[in-house]
Design an enzyme around this catalytic site. Structure first.
Site, mmCIF file in Angstrom:
data_model
loop_
_atom_site.group_PDB
_atom_site.id
_atom_site.type_symbol
_atom_site.label_atom_id
_atom_site.label_comp_id
_atom_site.label_asym_id
_atom_site.label_seq_id
_atom_site.Cartn_x
_atom_site.Cartn_y
_atom_site.Cartn_z
ATOM 1 N N TYR A 164 3.474 -6.785 -6.484
ATOM 2 C CA TYR A 164 4.656 -7.574 -6.845
ATOM 3 C C TYR A 164 4.509 -9.042 -6.436
ATOM 4 O O TYR A 164 5.109 -9.911 -7.039
ATOM 5 C CB TYR A 164 5.908 -7.005 -6.162
ATOM 6 C CG TYR A 164 6.618 -5.930 -6.943
ATOM 7 C CD1 TYR A 164 5.961 -4.753 -7.286
ATOM 8 C CD2 TYR A 164 7.944 -6.085 -7.325
ATOM 9 C CE1 TYR A 164 6.613 -3.761 -7.987
ATOM 10 C CE2 TYR A 164 8.603 -5.093 -8.027
ATOM 11 C CZ TYR A 164 7.939 -3.933 -8.358
ATOM 12 O OH TYR A 164 8.595 -2.950 -9.049
ATOM 13 N N LYS A 215 -3.496 5.435 -3.593
ATOM 14 C CA LYS A 215 -4.601 5.891 -4.452
ATOM 15 C C LYS A 215 -5.898 5.475 -3.775
ATOM 16 O O LYS A 215 -6.633 4.602 -4.262
ATOM 17 C CB LYS A 215 -4.485 5.264 -5.848
ATOM 18 C CG LYS A 215 -3.406 5.867 -6.725
ATOM 19 C CD LYS A 215 -3.817 7.099 -7.512
ATOM 20 C CE LYS A 215 -4.885 6.823 -8.536
ATOM 21 N NZ LYS A 215 -5.354 8.106 -9.158
ATOM 22 N N ASP A 248 -0.558 9.855 -7.989
ATOM 23 C CA ASP A 248 -0.385 10.648 -9.209
ATOM 24 C C ASP A 248 -0.035 12.088 -8.869
ATOM 25 O O ASP A 248 0.842 12.705 -9.495
ATOM 26 C CB ASP A 248 -1.627 10.557 -10.115
ATOM 27 C CG ASP A 248 -2.928 10.893 -9.385
ATOM 28 O OD1 ASP A 248 -2.934 10.906 -8.132
ATOM 29 O OD2 ASP A 248 -3.944 11.136 -10.072
ATOM 30 N N ASP A 272 8.334 2.044 -6.443
ATOM 31 C CA ASP A 272 9.251 1.753 -7.554
ATOM 32 C C ASP A 272 9.290 2.938 -8.505
ATOM 33 O O ASP A 272 10.358 3.419 -8.887
ATOM 34 C CB ASP A 272 8.766 0.485 -8.274
ATOM 35 C CG ASP A 272 9.669 0.099 -9.429
ATOM 36 O OD1 ASP A 272 10.897 0.143 -9.243
ATOM 37 O OD2 ASP A 272 9.144 -0.243 -10.508
ATOM 38 N N ASP A 276 12.320 6.190 -8.857
ATOM 39 C CA ASP A 276 13.059 6.511 -10.087
ATOM 40 C C ASP A 276 12.918 7.992 -10.405
ATOM 41 O O ASP A 276 13.873 8.664 -10.807
ATOM 42 C CB ASP A 276 12.507 5.711 -11.290
ATOM 43 C CG ASP A 276 13.307 4.439 -11.553
ATOM 44 O OD1 ASP A 276 13.864 3.879 -10.593
ATOM 45 O OD2 ASP A 276 13.365 4.013 -12.730
#
Ligand code: IPM
Ligand code: MG
Length: 391
Positions: A164, A215, A248, A272, A276
């Site tokens: 970001y 990751k 993932d 983020d 959600d």
């Protein structure tokens, strides 16, 4: 059931020295923002007024602009004066930013930049996003009831670093006329350690389990993340059970068996997305609050911003359909974390639970064929319930 942001075992968050003094100057900056922001904030303001009348808890509430609304008024998504006020108050409560009206603005003037500037300049590196499934809403989830019933997990998202904010960034022209878009994922040791420490502390007050997500199989920043979290674990957090997961896989596990998680700590971008996803497990994005916290200063105070996880929902703006509960529950988190008013936070959370148990639903949680009430009617139902509970 635990409360939002509330330790699972119903223990109070540890008090810091000097924290008691916070209750005396309750300055709250309200930034309704764009889209459904002003509508949902209107209902929260009614609850704030109610608290003033019925609980003798008064706030010095200031209101200001952020996002597209600020751009329309001042040509910038966050005026410097608003930024300065945000630094001064005890807590900021934000609605939502963004909308199609401002989509074609240059990047630096987009509504979202206003929010990102608040997060960055206030140093709000730890974003707490609890996903808690209200029993009355088990049927509203897209997953089977047995998967989500009793769900109570907390995502701790790093909020001021990563892709970001990483440099270099931008869109550049190449000599051959091609264009190249660049963003940089970057984390330092300290950025990882401070957010991991918040997550370990929270885990300790809940179910004592922390899952760190990155990751590391493809990203060096992920390798460092894993190493630093592991190191910190060995420096006094051995009582917390630590596990690691690739992002993932975490996305997959969240829909397969979400109750395996207690606290998840992850970076800005993965956080983020995963928040959600976790939100939707609970039935609706319209239900989930969040708290963004900075470092504790010498007096035990933290800079803090509270906001719903949902966005500005331009598709339903102005129609009175928005669910005000996520913003209201964000205010409850402010009561708990910034104002040391856990009883009042409890009261609001219990009122929400009761109103839902009574079958009151805005459109997002009504389910197919269910009866939906308006934003304002939801606010009224809450005030009535609060009246009953405080009687
Ligand atoms: C969130 C939002 C923001 C983010 C946007 C509005 C900039 O999606 O708070 O999750 O990406 O952080
Ligand atoms: Mg988001």
């Amino acid at each position: 059931m635990g409360g939002f942001g509330y330790p699972k075992r119903r223990e109070q968050p540890k008090k810091h020295e000097g924290e008691g003094s916070m209750a005396s100057n309750k300055r709250l900056l309200v930034l309704p923002g764009d889209g459904i922001g002003p509508e949902v904030m209107g209902e929260v303001r009614r609850v704030i007024d109610w608290m003033d009348r019925r609980r003798a808890v008064s706030f010095d509430v200031e209101e200001d602009l952020v996002g597209g609304a600020a751009f329309d008024a001042h040509g910038t998504p966050l005026h410097d004066n608003t930024m300065a006020r945000a630094h001064e108050v005890d807590a900021v409560l934000l609605g939502a930013v963004g909308g199609p009206k401002w989509d074609s603005l240059p990047f630096g003037q987009k509504p979202e930049r206003g929010l990102l500037r608040l997060r960055k300049e206030m140093g709000l590196f730890a974003n707490l996003r609890p996903a808690l499934c209200f029993e009355a809403l088990v049927e509203a989830s897209s997953l089977k009831p047995e998967i989500v019933s009793g769900l109570d997990l907390m995502i701790v998202r790093e909020l001021t670093g990563g892709v970001y904010f990483g440099e270099p960034r931008g869109i550049e022209e190449l000599p051959d006329g091609e264009r190249r878009g660049i963003n940089t994922q970057v984390y330092t040791t300290e950025e990882i350690r401070r957010v991991a420490a918040v997550a370990f502390e929270l885990a300790r007050k809940r179910g004592s389990k922390l899952c760190s997500v990155e990751k590391a199989n493809v990203m060096e920043s992920g390798v460092l993340w894993r190493e630093e979290v592991t190191k910190l674990h060995g420096e006094g957090y051995e009582d917390v059970e630590l596990s690691h997961m690739y992002a993932d896989n975490c996305a997959m596990q969240l829909v397969r068996y979400p109750k395996q998680f207690d606290v998840i700590v992850t970076d800005n971008l993965f956080g983020d997305m995963l928040s959600d996803e976790a939100a939707m497990l609970t039935g609706s994005l319209g239900m989930l609050p969040s708290a963004s916290l900075g470092a504790t200063d010498e007096t035990g105070r933290r800079k803090a911003l509270y906001e719903p996880v949902h966005g500005s929902a331009p598709d339903i703006t102005g129609e009175g359909k928005a669910n005000p509960l996520a913003t209201l529950l964000s205010f409850a988190m402010a009561l708990r974390y910034s104002f040391d008013l856990a009883d009042d936070a409890d009261l609001i959370e219990r009122a929400v639970e009761k109103v839902l148990a009574d079958g009151k639903r805005t459109g997002d949680i009504a389910g197919p064929g269910g009866q939906a009430i308006s934003t304002e009617a939801m606010g009224s139902a809450l005030i009535e319930e609060l009246d009953r509970m405080a009687a």
